[in-house]
Design a protein around this motif. Structure first.
Motif, PDB file in Angstrom:
ATOM      1  N   LYS A 151       0.836  -1.198   0.000  1.00 49.46           N
ATOM      2  CA  LYS A 151       0.000   0.000   0.000  1.00 49.46           C
ATOM      3  C   LYS A 151       0.872   1.249   0.000  1.00 49.46           C
ATOM      4  N   TRP A 188      -8.367   1.941  -6.852  1.00 52.30           N
ATOM      5  CA  TRP A 188      -8.066   2.411  -5.500  1.00 52.30           C
ATOM      6  C   TRP A 188      -9.268   2.338  -4.571  1.00 52.30           C
ATOM      7  N   GLN A 190     -11.610   0.053  -4.723  1.00 53.83           N
ATOM      8  CA  GLN A 190     -11.710  -1.371  -4.403  1.00 53.83           C
ATOM      9  C   GLN A 190     -10.643  -1.796  -3.388  1.00 53.83           C
ATOM     10  N   ASP A 191      -9.413  -1.357  -3.612  1.00 52.99           N
ATOM     11  CA  ASP A 191      -8.321  -1.744  -2.715  1.00 52.99           C
ATOM     12  C   ASP A 191      -8.491  -1.160  -1.313  1.00 52.99           C
ATOM     13  N   THR A 192      -8.842   0.121  -1.245  1.00 52.44           N
ATOM     14  CA  THR A 192      -8.973   0.756   0.076  1.00 52.44           C
ATOM     15  C   THR A 192     -10.194   0.248   0.835  1.00 52.44           C
ATOM     16  N   ARG A 193     -11.241  -0.077   0.140  1.00 52.85           N
ATOM     17  CA  ARG A 193     -12.408  -0.653   0.836  1.00 52.85           C
ATOM     18  C   ARG A 193     -12.066  -2.045   1.366  1.00 52.85           C
ATOM     19  N   ARG A 194     -11.319  -2.810   0.576  1.00 52.98           N
ATOM     20  CA  ARG A 194     -10.946  -4.154   1.001  1.00 52.98           C
ATOM     21  C   ARG A 194     -10.043  -4.109   2.233  1.00 52.98           C
ATOM     22  N   SER A 195      -9.190  -3.088   2.293  1.00 62.17           N
ATOM     23  CA  SER A 195      -8.249  -2.987   3.420  1.00 62.17           C
ATOM     24  C   SER A 195      -8.766  -2.097   4.545  1.00 62.17           C
ATOM     25  N   ASN A 196     -10.059  -1.674   4.447  1.00 68.17           N
ATOM     26  CA  ASN A 196     -10.679  -0.824   5.469  1.00 68.17           C
ATOM     27  C   ASN A 196      -9.955   0.502   5.663  1.00 68.17           C
ATOM     28  N   THR A 197      -9.378   1.018   4.582  1.00 67.71           N
ATOM     29  CA  THR A 197      -8.707   2.322   4.664  1.00 67.71           C
ATOM     30  C   THR A 197      -9.432   3.395   3.854  1.00 67.71           C
TER      31      THR A 197
END
Length: 570
Positions: A151, A188, A190-197
C-alpha cells in the motif's frame, strides 16, 4: 536517464499535447538505475515551467513502464528496499499534486473576468499535465506490490486527484483524463475498501485537504460543530474577506473542491450511516459557504451539493438534520437564491441557479418533515413551507418576469419563455406535493395558467404551453373538489391554445405533443366535473350536481361556436 529526458523533451516539443510512447532509452535507464535514483533525479529537477514538468512526468512514466520488479525464475515481486519504497511513495505524492487542476480554471466560475488567450493556453497546459500525471499514477501501480503491505502511504491524495476528474462536465476534464481517472478510482476504491482504509482516507481529505480552504469563510448561522447557532453574531454585509482573494482559496486556487465534495457524497451507501454522520459537520460549512457566496456559479454548485448532502440522510433514515436543527439554516441560505431573476440576473444563469435551488429547498423540506416518523406537526410545517414557496417565490417570480396578469385589453407577454417554462414545471412539482391543499390557492394559480395557455404568441415556444398544460392537469387533479368553480377559465385557456395551434402553419413534433396534452387535460377536467365530491355535507352541492348534468352541453356549445375545437373535445 539524461538520454531518456532528452528524448522525452524532443517528443513533447514535436507534439505538445500528446503523450509520447515507446522510449527505448528507458530500457537502459531502468536497468542501470533504481527507483531511489529516479526520485532523486525528479526531485532535484527544475519544475518551474510547464515543459519541464511534462518532461519529468513522461520520463518517470516511461521508466516505470520498463522497470521490472520481478525476481528471476518467476519467484514473485521483489520487496523494495526502504529507499526505493520511500521513492515510490514520493512519486505518488508528486504525481497526485501534479494532476490537480490549476488555478487558471477559476475564471470559468467568475463572471467578472474576461478569458484571455493566455488563460486559455494555461488551461490547455493544465489539462495536459493532468493527463500525464494520471497516467503516471496508473503506471505506479506496477511497483506497488513491492511496498510494505502493498500500500502507498497516502491513498487520500491519490483519491483526491482522481476525484477531480470523475465528472466530464468539469472544465479541466478531457476524455483522456476522465478515462484515466475512472480506471484509477476503480482500482483504488476497491483496494482501500478491502483494506478498510477507504473511510479513513475520506476523513483525511475532508479534514486536512478541504476544511483548511474554508477556514477564513465564517458563517454565523452555524457553530464550529456544524450545528445551528441559536445566538449568532451579525457579520458586516461587506467584510475585508470579500476583497481578499486569499481568504477564499476554494474560489481562486483550489477550484476543484466542489467536484471532490460531490464525488465523496456519492460514495455513501445506506450502510455507511455511521461514517456519514461523523463527516456531516465537515460538509455543512463548506456547502453553506458556496450557497452564500456572491458568485452565481458557486451558488449553483452549493445548492447542488446540498441536495446531494441530504440524500444519504434520506436513504439511511438518519435524524441528524433534526438533531443539528439545521433545517431553517438551509432554508434561509437557499431562499435568497430564488430571487436571482432577470433583468438583474441573465436568463441562462437564472435557470442554472434556480434549477438547483428549488430542488435543494424541496429536498430540505422532505428530509426534515416527510420521514417515516412524520407527525401531524411535521405535516403542517411541510404544507406551510410548500405554500410559501408556491405563493412567495414561484407565482411571484412568474409575474415578475412576465406580464402574466395583463390589464384589460392587453396580451400577456413572456420575454423569458425558458425561465417561465421552468417555473411552471416547478409549480407542477409543488402542486403535486401540496395535494388537496392546492385548493386554497386556485385564485392565484388559475390566472397564471389561463394567461399562459391563451397567449396568442405561445406557439413560438411550445415547451411553455406544454408546461402550462401539464401544470393545469396537476391543479385539476389535486384541487378537484373546487375545480368546477373555475371550469370557465380552464376551458377558455385550453380552447384558445388549441385554436392558436390550428392557426400555426408549422407541422412540428412539439405542437403535435402539445395537442395531445391539451386533449388529456380536457379529459381529466371532464372526469372531475362528472364526478363531483362532497365537501361540507354528505352529498355534493346543488351547483356541483348542476355542472355535472350540463358538462356535455357546455362542451357542445363551445364546439358549435368554432368547429375547429372538435379535435379538442372529441
Amino acid at each position: 536517464m539524461d538520454k531518456l529526458r532528452k528524448e522525452a523533451r524532443e517528443a513533447l516539443v514535436q507534439s505538445p499535447s500528446k503523450m509520447p510512447i515507446g522510449f527505448f532509452p528507458a530500457v537502459a535507464a531502468a536497468s542501470k538505475s533504481d527507483l531511489a535514483q529516479l526520485w532523486k533525479n525528479v526531485s532535484s529537477y527544475d519544475h518551474s515551467t510547464h515543459l519541464n514538468i511534462c518532461e519529468s512526468l513522461v520520463t518517470v512514466t516511461s521508466y516505470i513502464d520498463y522497470w521490472d520488479g520481478m525476481l528471476p525464475n518467476e519467484q514473485g515481486p521483489r520487496p523494495l528496499k526502504p529507499a526505493e519504497a520511500k521513492a515510490v511513495n514520493n512519486l505518488f505524492d508528486w504525481a497526485s499534486a501534479a494532476a490537480l487542476p490549476s488555478s487558471d480554471f477559476a475564471v470559468d466560475f467568475d463572471e467578472t473576468v474576461e478569458v484571455s488567450d493566455d488563460i486559455i493556453k494555461a488551461q490547455n497546459e493544465s489539462r495536459f499535465r493532468s493527463e500525464l500525471a494520471l497516467e503516471l499514477l496508473l503506471v505506479l501501480n506496477k511497483p506497488l506490490t513491492g511496498l510494505p503491505n502493498g500500500k502507498a502511504d497516502n491513498a487520500a491524495d491519490i483519491l483526491l486527484a482522481g476525484a477531480c476528474f470523475t465528472n466530464k462536465k468539469n472544465p479541466w476534464a478531457t476524455s483522456e483524463s476522465y478515462n484515466a481517472a475512472s480506471m484509477l478510482m476503480s482500482v483504488w476504491i476497491q483496494d482501500t475498501r478491502r483494506s478498510n482504509t477507504f473511510w479513513p482516507a475520506i476523513d483525511f481529505i475532508l479534514r486536512e485537504r478541504i476544511r483548511p480552504l474554508f477556514a477564513k469563510t465564517k458563517n454565523p448561522a452555524i457553530t464550529s460543530a456544524g450545528r445551528k447557532n441559536f445566538h449568532p453574531q451579525t457579520l458586516p454585509r461587506f467584510g475585508a474577506n470579500d476583497l481578499d482573494a486569499s481568504a477564499k482559496p476554494w474560489k481562486t486556487t483550489d477550484v476543484y473542491v466542489a467536484s471532490v465534495l460531490s464525488w465523496i457524497l456519492s460514495q455513501y451507501q445506506p450502510e455507511d450511516k455511521t461514517q456519514f454522520e461523523a463527516h456531516f459537520q465537515l460538509f455543512v460549512p463548506t456547502i453553506l459557504a458556496m450557497v452564500d457566496d456572491n458568485n452565481l456559479p458557486f451558488k449553483t454548485k452549493g445548492c447542488a451539493l446540498l441536495t446531494q448532502l441530504l440524500q444519504p440522510i434520506q436513504v439511511s433514515g438518519s435524524d441528524i438534520l433534526r438533531r443539528t436543527n439545521l433545517t431553517s439554516v438551509f432554508e434561509d441560505a437557499v431562499t435568497p437564491c430564488l430571487l436571482s431573476l432577470p433583468s438583474i440576473t441573465p436568463e441562462d444563469r437564472s435557470i442554472e441557479l434556480l434549477g438547483e435551488a428549488y430542488p435543494a429547498l424541496l429536498s430540505t423540506l422532505k428530509t426534515a418533515y416527510k420521514g417515516p416518523t412524520q407527525s401531524e406537526q411535521d405535516k403542517e410545517a411541510y404544507t406551510t413551507s410548500l405554500a410559501k414557496i408556491l405563493r412567495s417565490n414561484l407565482i411571484s417570480s412568474f409575474h415578475h418576469i412576465s406580464s402574466s396578469t395583463p390589464a384589460s385589453g392587453s396580451t400577456a407577454s413572456f420575454p423569458h419563455p425558458r425561465l417561465s417554462t421552468f417555473l411552471l414545471e416547478m409549480i407542477t412539482t409543488i402542486t403535486n406535493e401540496l395535494e388537496i391543499h392546492t385548493t386554497k390557492y386556485l385564485q392565484e394559480l388559475i390566472p397564471v395558467l389561463y394567461t399562459t395557455l391563451s397567449n396568442p404568441f405561445g406557439t413560438a415556444h411550445p415547451p411553455l404551453l406544454l408546461a402550462a398544460a401539464v401544470a393545469t392537469q396537476a391543479v385539476i387533479k389535486n384541487a378537484h373538489p373546487r375545480i368546477w368553480r373555475w371550469r370557465g377559465e380552464i376551458l377558455s385557456g385550453l380552447s384558445s391554445c388549441w385554436l392558436h395551434i390550428a392557426e400555426d402553419s408549422r407541422d412540428s413534433a412539439g405542437l403535435a405533443k402539445l395537442k395531445r396534452e391539451l386533449q388529456n387535460t380536457l379529459q381529466v377536467l371532464k372526469l372531475v366535473l362528472l364526478n363531483p365530491v362532497a365537501i361540507a355535507a354528505d352529498v355534493p352541492e346543488p351547483e356541483q350536481v348542476q355542472v355535472k348534468e350540463n358538462v356535455e352541453k357546455e362542451f357542445q356549445e363551445l364546439v358549435d361556436v368554432d368547429a375547429e375545437l372538435n379535435g379538442l373535445f372529441a
